[in-house]
Design a protein around this motif. Structure first.
Motif, PDB file in Angstrom:
ATOM      1  N   ILE A 297      -1.342  18.994  11.155  1.00 19.52           N
ATOM      2  CA  ILE A 297      -0.788  18.816   9.815  1.00 19.52           C
ATOM      3  C   ILE A 297       0.192  19.955   9.512  1.00 19.52           C
ATOM      4  O   ILE A 297       0.021  21.072  10.000  1.00 19.52           O
ATOM      5  N   PRO A 298       1.228  19.687   8.688  1.00 16.56           N
ATOM      6  CA  PRO A 298       2.171  20.747   8.331  1.00 16.56           C
ATOM      7  C   PRO A 298       1.637  21.685   7.260  1.00 16.56           C
ATOM      8  O   PRO A 298       2.105  22.822   7.142  1.00 16.56           O
ATOM      9  N   SER A 299       0.689  21.213   6.463  1.00 17.99           N
ATOM     10  CA  SER A 299       0.088  22.045   5.417  1.00 17.99           C
ATOM     11  C   SER A 299      -1.139  21.335   4.879  1.00 17.99           C
ATOM     12  O   SER A 299      -1.287  20.107   5.018  1.00 17.99           O
ATOM     13  N   LEU A 300      -2.014  22.087   4.235  1.00 16.57           N
ATOM     14  CA  LEU A 300      -3.179  21.482   3.603  1.00 16.57           C
ATOM     15  C   LEU A 300      -2.765  20.637   2.397  1.00 16.57           C
ATOM     16  O   LEU A 300      -3.384  19.611   2.109  1.00 16.57           O
ATOM     17  N   HIS A 301      -1.719  21.050   1.714  1.00 17.26           N
ATOM     18  CA  HIS A 301      -1.214  20.256   0.588  1.00 17.26           C
ATOM     19  C   HIS A 301      -0.702  18.905   1.071  1.00 17.26           C
ATOM     20  O   HIS A 301      -0.884  17.885   0.393  1.00 17.26           O
ATOM     21  N   HIS A 302      -0.066  18.876   2.239  1.00 13.78           N
ATOM     22  CA  HIS A 302       0.404  17.603   2.797  1.00 13.78           C
ATOM     23  C   HIS A 302      -0.774  16.676   3.062  1.00 13.78           C
ATOM     24  O   HIS A 302      -0.725  15.486   2.730  1.00 13.78           O
ATOM     25  N   LEU A 303      -1.817  17.196   3.651  1.00 14.28           N
ATOM     26  CA  LEU A 303      -3.000  16.384   3.932  1.00 14.28           C
ATOM     27  C   LEU A 303      -3.577  15.813   2.647  1.00 14.28           C
ATOM     28  O   LEU A 303      -3.929  14.625   2.574  1.00 14.28           O
ATOM     29  N   LEU A 304      -3.659  16.629   1.620  1.00 13.20           N
ATOM     30  CA  LEU A 304      -4.177  16.173   0.332  1.00 13.20           C
ATOM     31  C   LEU A 304      -3.287  15.095  -0.267  1.00 13.20           C
ATOM     32  O   LEU A 304      -3.772  14.040  -0.701  1.00 13.20           O
ATOM     33  N   GLN A 305      -1.988  15.339  -0.288  1.00 12.81           N
ATOM     34  CA  GLN A 305      -1.082  14.403  -0.935  1.00 12.81           C
ATOM     35  C   GLN A 305      -1.042  13.051  -0.225  1.00 12.81           C
ATOM     36  O   GLN A 305      -1.000  12.001  -0.873  1.00 12.81           O
ATOM     37  N   VAL A 306      -1.041  13.067   1.113  1.00 14.75           N
ATOM     38  CA  VAL A 306      -1.055  11.808   1.854  1.00 14.75           C
ATOM     39  C   VAL A 306      -2.307  11.011   1.512  1.00 14.75           C
ATOM     40  O   VAL A 306      -2.264   9.787   1.343  1.00 14.75           O
ATOM     41  N   THR A 307      -3.411  11.702   1.389  1.00  9.64           N
ATOM     42  CA  THR A 307      -4.683  11.025   1.137  1.00  9.64           C
ATOM     43  C   THR A 307      -4.742  10.440  -0.270  1.00  9.64           C
ATOM     44  O   THR A 307      -5.114   9.273  -0.458  1.00  9.64           O
ATOM     45  N   VAL A 308      -4.361  11.214  -1.278  1.00 10.92           N
ATOM     46  CA  VAL A 308      -4.512  10.735  -2.655  1.00 10.92           C
ATOM     47  C   VAL A 308      -3.404   9.752  -3.044  1.00 10.92           C
ATOM     48  O   VAL A 308      -3.577   8.968  -3.978  1.00 10.92           O
ATOM     49  N   SER A 309      -2.281   9.761  -2.334  1.00 13.14           N
ATOM     50  CA  SER A 309      -1.177   8.866  -2.699  1.00 13.14           C
ATOM     51  C   SER A 309      -1.196   7.550  -1.929  1.00 13.14           C
ATOM     52  O   SER A 309      -0.373   6.674  -2.187  1.00 13.14           O
ATOM     53  N   THR A 310      -2.114   7.383  -0.995  1.00 12.30           N
ATOM     54  CA  THR A 310      -2.183   6.178  -0.179  1.00 12.30           C
ATOM     55  C   THR A 310      -3.191   5.191  -0.756  1.00 12.30           C
ATOM     56  O   THR A 310      -4.321   5.568  -1.096  1.00 12.30           O
ATOM     57  N   ASP A 311      -2.768   3.936  -0.858  1.00  8.59           N
ATOM     58  CA  ASP A 311      -3.686   2.853  -1.198  1.00  8.59           C
ATOM     59  C   ASP A 311      -4.335   2.394   0.106  1.00  8.59           C
ATOM     60  O   ASP A 311      -3.687   1.775   0.949  1.00  8.59           O
ATOM     61  N   PHE A 312      -5.599   2.710   0.277  1.00  9.70           N
ATOM     62  CA  PHE A 312      -6.260   2.447   1.553  1.00  9.70           C
ATOM     63  C   PHE A 312      -6.614   0.979   1.748  1.00  9.70           C
ATOM     64  O   PHE A 312      -6.826   0.545   2.875  1.00  9.70           O
ATOM     65  N   ALA A 313      -6.690   0.184   0.686  1.00 13.83           N
ATOM     66  CA  ALA A 313      -7.077  -1.226   0.830  1.00 13.83           C
ATOM     67  C   ALA A 313      -6.125  -1.991   1.751  1.00 13.83           C
ATOM     68  O   ALA A 313      -6.574  -2.631   2.719  1.00 13.83           O
ATOM     69  N   PRO A 314      -4.798  -1.957   1.516  1.00  6.15           N
ATOM     70  CA  PRO A 314      -3.909  -2.650   2.455  1.00  6.15           C
ATOM     71  C   PRO A 314      -3.887  -1.997   3.831  1.00  6.15           C
ATOM     72  O   PRO A 314      -3.643  -2.668   4.843  1.00  6.15           O
ATOM     73  N   LEU A 315      -4.159  -0.698   3.885  1.00  7.71           N
ATOM     74  CA  LEU A 315      -4.236  -0.011   5.166  1.00  7.71           C
ATOM     75  C   LEU A 315      -5.388  -0.570   5.990  1.00  7.71           C
ATOM     76  O   LEU A 315      -5.241  -0.840   7.196  1.00  7.71           O
ATOM     77  N   TYR A 316      -6.530  -0.761   5.358  1.00  6.89           N
ATOM     78  CA  TYR A 316      -7.675  -1.336   6.069  1.00  6.89           C
ATOM     79  C   TYR A 316      -7.356  -2.750   6.555  1.00  6.89           C
ATOM     80  O   TYR A 316      -7.770  -3.151   7.651  1.00  6.89           O
ATOM     81  N   GLU A 317      -6.626  -3.478   5.738  1.00  8.46           N
ATOM     82  CA  GLU A 317      -6.243  -4.834   6.134  1.00  8.46           C
ATOM     83  C   GLU A 317      -5.371  -4.814   7.384  1.00  8.46           C
ATOM     84  O   GLU A 317      -5.569  -5.600   8.314  1.00  8.46           O
ATOM     85  N   GLN A 318      -4.410  -3.902   7.424  1.00 11.66           N
ATOM     86  CA  GLN A 318      -3.555  -3.781   8.607  1.00 11.66           C
ATOM     87  C   GLN A 318      -4.352  -3.367   9.837  1.00 11.66           C
ATOM     88  O   GLN A 318      -4.136  -3.872  10.941  1.00 11.66           O
ATOM     89  N   LEU A 319      -5.284  -2.449   9.640  1.00 12.12           N
ATOM     90  CA  LEU A 319      -6.051  -1.926  10.771  1.00 12.12           C
ATOM     91  C   LEU A 319      -6.916  -3.000  11.421  1.00 12.12           C
ATOM     92  O   LEU A 319      -7.206  -2.923  12.625  1.00 12.12           O
ATOM     93  N   GLU A 320      -7.306  -3.994  10.653  1.00 13.99           N
ATOM     94  CA  GLU A 320      -8.101  -5.085  11.219  1.00 13.99           C
ATOM     95  C   GLU A 320      -7.333  -5.844  12.289  1.00 13.99           C
ATOM     96  O   GLU A 320      -7.939  -6.461  13.170  1.00 13.99           O
ATOM     97  N   HIS A 321      -6.007  -5.807  12.217  1.00 12.31           N
ATOM     98  CA  HIS A 321      -5.183  -6.605  13.128  1.00 12.31           C
ATOM     99  C   HIS A 321      -4.454  -5.755  14.171  1.00 12.31           C
ATOM    100  O   HIS A 321      -3.625  -6.264  14.916  1.00 12.31           O
ATOM    101  N   LEU A 322      -4.754  -4.476  14.211  1.00 12.57           N
ATOM    102  CA  LEU A 322      -4.117  -3.579  15.169  1.00 12.57           C
ATOM    103  C   LEU A 322      -5.132  -3.096  16.195  1.00 12.57           C
ATOM    104  O   LEU A 322      -6.285  -2.832  15.853  1.00 12.57           O
ATOM    105  N   PRO A 323      -4.725  -2.984  17.450  1.00  8.93           N
ATOM    106  CA  PRO A 323      -5.664  -2.499  18.465  1.00  8.93           C
ATOM    107  C   PRO A 323      -5.928  -1.009  18.294  1.00  8.93           C
ATOM    108  O   PRO A 323      -5.088  -0.265  17.783  1.00  8.93           O
ATOM    109  N   ASP A 324      -7.097  -0.587  18.726  1.00 13.01           N
ATOM    110  CA  ASP A 324      -7.395   0.833  18.754  1.00 13.01           C
ATOM    111  C   ASP A 324      -6.521   1.528  19.788  1.00 13.01           C
ATOM    112  O   ASP A 324      -6.069   0.913  20.759  1.00 13.01           O
ATOM    113  N   ILE A 325      -6.294   2.806  19.563  1.00 16.15           N
ATOM    114  CA  ILE A 325      -5.555   3.622  20.526  1.00 16.15           C
ATOM    115  C   ILE A 325      -6.564   4.432  21.323  1.00 16.15           C
ATOM    116  O   ILE A 325      -7.428   5.109  20.756  1.00 16.15           O
ATOM    117  N   LYS A 326      -6.468   4.346  22.629  1.00 14.62           N
ATOM    118  CA  LYS A 326      -7.424   5.017  23.503  1.00 14.62           C
ATOM    119  C   LYS A 326      -7.246   6.531  23.454  1.00 14.62           C
ATOM    120  O   LYS A 326      -6.158   7.051  23.216  1.00 14.62           O
TER     121      LYS A 326
END
Length: 289
Positions: A236-265
């Protein structure tokens, strides 16, 4: 997880409904306090120039008045004054919902036992040294403290989406095994690294692992291993970046996308990666994975 000794289906005798137990600091034996002191000295002596500034500041803030396993009554006075967090003792690993509930309310659950001498370099189940030395110094940093609250809140929401496996990867690759790019160089902040003598060296110095710039989707798609050194570290570039990415992301559509994407080994580099260090994966091959 049947290999763990301290795993229960319901709160064991002496535990409250939230799984907390008295720390009973006075019950720890001289040998147990001596094990803490041995581990503390070994790690603190080698972390200068390796651990993130936030972690080292946290160690300084939490300096206690006596050696041995910290007494939470004194530890929590300092931690509460810094960021409003506190450490609570639990008998072992707790259910996911209980864990998330504690984090969301600024409580960090810590195992109430310490490793034995034959587990000096590795144990699979987190003990009080991993939980308190590894995690608590970072909880004195306001940005990281808020990130952990957001993670706990997100964890509670994830239970309704059946997305816990993906969210667990975010915790693994940040809270446990995260790297931070400081102006003066790459540093470790993940508790699984800073509490491990060998991995504190491996994560920064070994040519084997990949070191890849943090991307939320990439991290949540990436498998991990609990029984050996990591083959991917996300920076990560900073702890503030990690915080901001987390609180500004809507995880619901992210979970939907992840259901259709393969895992990365583990150990793979994929299109779109911003690679800081492309590892040789030599350790992976020696270990036979």
């Amino acid at each position: 997880m049947t290999e763990y000794q301290n795993v229960y289906d319901s709160p064991p005798d002496g535990a409250k409904p939230d799984w907390t137990i008295p720390q009973n600091w006075d019950v720890f034996s001289p040998d147990e306090h001596a094990m803490w002191d041995q581990l503390f000295k070994r790690q603190s002596d080698m972390l200068s120039g390796r651990a993130a500034d936030a972690f080292l500041r946290g160690l300084d803030i939490l300096k206690l008045s006596r050696p041995g396993i910290p007494d939470y009554r004194e530890l929590n006075e300092r931690l509460m004054a810094a960021t409003g967090w506190q450490v609570v003792a639990v008998p072992g690993l707790v259910p996911d919902e209980v864990f998330f509930e504690h984090l969301a309310n600024r409580r960090f659950p810590a195992g109430n036992f310490i490793r034995s001498l034959d587990q000096l370099d590795y144990l699979q189940e987190p003990d009080v040294f991993h939980d308190v030395f590894g995690h608590v110094p970072m909880l004195t940093d306001p940005a990281f403290a808020d990130y952990m609250v957001a993670y706990g809140q997100g964890g509670l929401r994830s239970l309704g989406y059946g997305a816990l496996d993906h969210l667990a990867r975010l915790y693994w690759y940040t809270v446990e095994f995260g790297l931070l790019q400081q102006p003066d160089g790459l540093r470790i902040y993940g508790a699984g690294i800073v509490s491990s003598y060998a991995e504190s060296i491996f994560a920064l110095d070994d040519p084997s692992p990949n070191r890849v710039h943090f991307d939320l989707m990439r991290v949540m798609r990436t498998e991990y291993r609990i029984d050996d050194f990591q083959q991917n570290y996300f920076v990560i570039p900073s702890l503030h970046h990690l915080l901001q990415v987390t609180v500004s992301t809507d995880f619901a559509p992210l979970y939907e996308q992840l259901e259709h994407l393969p895992d990365i080994k583990i150990g793979d580099i994929v299109d779109g990666d911003l690679v800081l260090t492309r590892g040789t994966q030599a350790y992976e091959k020696r270990a036979g994975h």
